[in-house]
Write a protein that holds these residues in place. Structure first.
Motif, PDB file in Angstrom:
ATOM      1  N   HIS A 101      -4.461 -17.960   1.004  1.00 48.91           N
ATOM      2  CA  HIS A 101      -4.050 -17.019  -0.019  1.00 48.91           C
ATOM      3  C   HIS A 101      -4.912 -15.593   0.409  1.00 48.91           C
ATOM      4  O   HIS A 101      -4.049 -14.543  -0.146  1.00 48.91           O
ATOM      5  CB  HIS A 101      -4.485 -17.495  -1.349  1.00 48.91           C
ATOM      6  N   TYR A 103      -5.634 -14.165   3.159  1.00 46.95           N
ATOM      7  CA  TYR A 103      -5.084 -13.613   4.160  1.00 46.95           C
ATOM      8  C   TYR A 103      -3.766 -13.064   3.892  1.00 46.95           C
ATOM      9  O   TYR A 103      -3.472 -11.952   4.088  1.00 46.95           O
ATOM     10  CB  TYR A 103      -4.984 -14.588   5.273  1.00 46.95           C
ATOM     11  N   ILE A 104      -3.150 -13.600   2.791  1.00 49.85           N
ATOM     12  CA  ILE A 104      -1.618 -13.364   2.209  1.00 49.85           C
ATOM     13  C   ILE A 104      -2.051 -11.810   1.538  1.00 49.85           C
ATOM     14  O   ILE A 104      -1.499 -10.765   1.684  1.00 49.85           O
ATOM     15  CB  ILE A 104      -1.118 -14.126   1.432  1.00 49.85           C
ATOM     16  N   ILE A 105      -3.127 -11.863   0.722  1.00 48.56           N
ATOM     17  CA  ILE A 105      -3.542 -10.549  -0.093  1.00 48.56           C
ATOM     18  C   ILE A 105      -3.969  -9.582   0.954  1.00 48.56           C
ATOM     19  O   ILE A 105      -3.798  -8.430   1.019  1.00 48.56           O
ATOM     20  CB  ILE A 105      -4.616 -11.060  -0.926  1.00 48.56           C
ATOM     21  N   TYR A 106      -4.688  -9.960   1.944  1.00 49.42           N
ATOM     22  CA  TYR A 106      -5.143  -9.047   3.148  1.00 49.42           C
ATOM     23  C   TYR A 106      -3.966  -8.326   3.842  1.00 49.42           C
ATOM     24  O   TYR A 106      -4.060  -6.959   3.912  1.00 49.42           O
ATOM     25  CB  TYR A 106      -6.038  -9.688   4.229  1.00 49.42           C
ATOM     26  N   GLU A 107      -3.035  -9.264   4.084  1.00 51.70           N
ATOM     27  CA  GLU A 107      -1.766  -8.826   4.696  1.00 51.70           C
ATOM     28  C   GLU A 107      -1.171  -7.665   3.668  1.00 51.70           C
ATOM     29  O   GLU A 107      -0.507  -6.533   4.083  1.00 51.70           O
ATOM     30  CB  GLU A 107      -0.796  -9.889   5.028  1.00 51.70           C
ATOM     31  N   LYS A 108      -0.901  -8.027   2.414  1.00 50.82           N
ATOM     32  CA  LYS A 108      -0.047  -7.549   1.464  1.00 50.82           C
ATOM     33  C   LYS A 108      -1.030  -6.022   1.308  1.00 50.82           C
ATOM     34  O   LYS A 108      -0.465  -4.869   1.229  1.00 50.82           O
ATOM     35  CB  LYS A 108      -0.088  -8.027   0.159  1.00 50.82           C
ATOM     36  N   ASN A 109      -2.357  -6.290   0.979  1.00 50.95           N
ATOM     37  CA  ASN A 109      -3.284  -4.915   0.985  1.00 50.95           C
ATOM     38  C   ASN A 109      -3.232  -4.134   2.130  1.00 50.95           C
ATOM     39  O   ASN A 109      -2.939  -2.791   1.883  1.00 50.95           O
ATOM     40  CB  ASN A 109      -4.668  -5.425   0.511  1.00 50.95           C
ATOM     41  N   SER A 110      -2.935  -4.611   3.390  1.00 47.98           N
ATOM     42  CA  SER A 110      -2.944  -3.867   4.596  1.00 47.98           C
ATOM     43  C   SER A 110      -1.776  -3.083   4.508  1.00 47.98           C
ATOM     44  O   SER A 110      -1.700  -2.014   5.158  1.00 47.98           O
ATOM     45  CB  SER A 110      -3.138  -4.960   5.683  1.00 47.98           C
ATOM     46  N   ASN A 111      -0.587  -3.694   4.125  1.00 46.36           N
ATOM     47  CA  ASN A 111       0.562  -3.112   4.109  1.00 46.36           C
ATOM     48  C   ASN A 111       0.581  -1.854   3.220  1.00 46.36           C
ATOM     49  O   ASN A 111       1.013  -0.792   3.545  1.00 46.36           O
ATOM     50  CB  ASN A 111       1.766  -4.035   3.738  1.00 46.36           C
ATOM     51  N   GLU A 112      -0.034  -2.097   2.161  1.00 48.49           N
ATOM     52  CA  GLU A 112       0.064  -1.100   1.121  1.00 48.49           C
ATOM     53  C   GLU A 112      -1.030   0.054   1.691  1.00 48.49           C
ATOM     54  O   GLU A 112      -0.705   1.176   1.202  1.00 48.49           O
ATOM     55  CB  GLU A 112      -0.618  -1.502  -0.215  1.00 48.49           C
TER      56      GLU A 112
END
Length: 156
Positions: A101, A103-112
């Motif tokens: 979870h 890493y998913i948030i990291y990925e989402k935050n990284s995209n943002e």
């Protein structure tokens, strides 16, 4: 215990008779005494056997209780070991889910963040262009003012 029964007086009281009956009476009395001794011995043996078997029975029951307690303790330890193992598995599983979870948030935050950085980069590029244009305009105005200053001096 034998000494109590041996010391007791005989209950068959006979008066001695003379002659042939005296020896019979003596034999009967001796026979009664030996029977009482053998019955007292056998009663004592029975009591000792009963006491011994009673003690053995108590000892056996105590041993069984100890074995039952030890078995219960072993079962409790196995249960706790199983609980600890399952708890460790669940904690590991939850940690893994939390990592996923995260890493998913990291990925989402990284995209943002990437989008925001791209926008920031474009804004900074525009600022840089505007700054460059302002410098050019400032230089043009400075040249124009310098040219006006020269014209005003020459007219004077």
């Amino acid at each position: 215990m034998d000494f109590f029964l041996d010391d007791l007086p005989s209950t068959s009281m006979s008066t001695p008779k003379k002659g042939h009956d005296d020896s019979l009476m003596l034999e009967d009395t001796d026979h009664d005494l030996s029977r009482k001794k053998s019955s007292s011995v056998s009663m004592t043996e029975i009591q000792e056997q009963h006491s011994s078997s009673y003690i053995d029975n108590i000892s056996k029951k105590a041993q069984e209780m100890i074995e039952k307690i030890n078995h219960g303790r072993t079962r409790d330890q196995e249960m706790m070991d199983g609980f600890q193992e399952k708890l460790t598995e669940k904690v590991t599983e939850m940690c893994q889910l939390m990592k996923e979870h995260m890493y998913i948030i990291y990925e989402k935050n990284s995209n943002e963040i990437q989008v925001k950085l791209q926008e920031l980069s474009e804004v900074l590029e525009n600022c840089s262009k505007l700054n460059h244009e302002l410098l050019e305009a400032s230089q043009a105005l400075a040249s124009l003012r310098h040219g006006l200053d020269i014209n005003q001096r020459s007219e004077q």
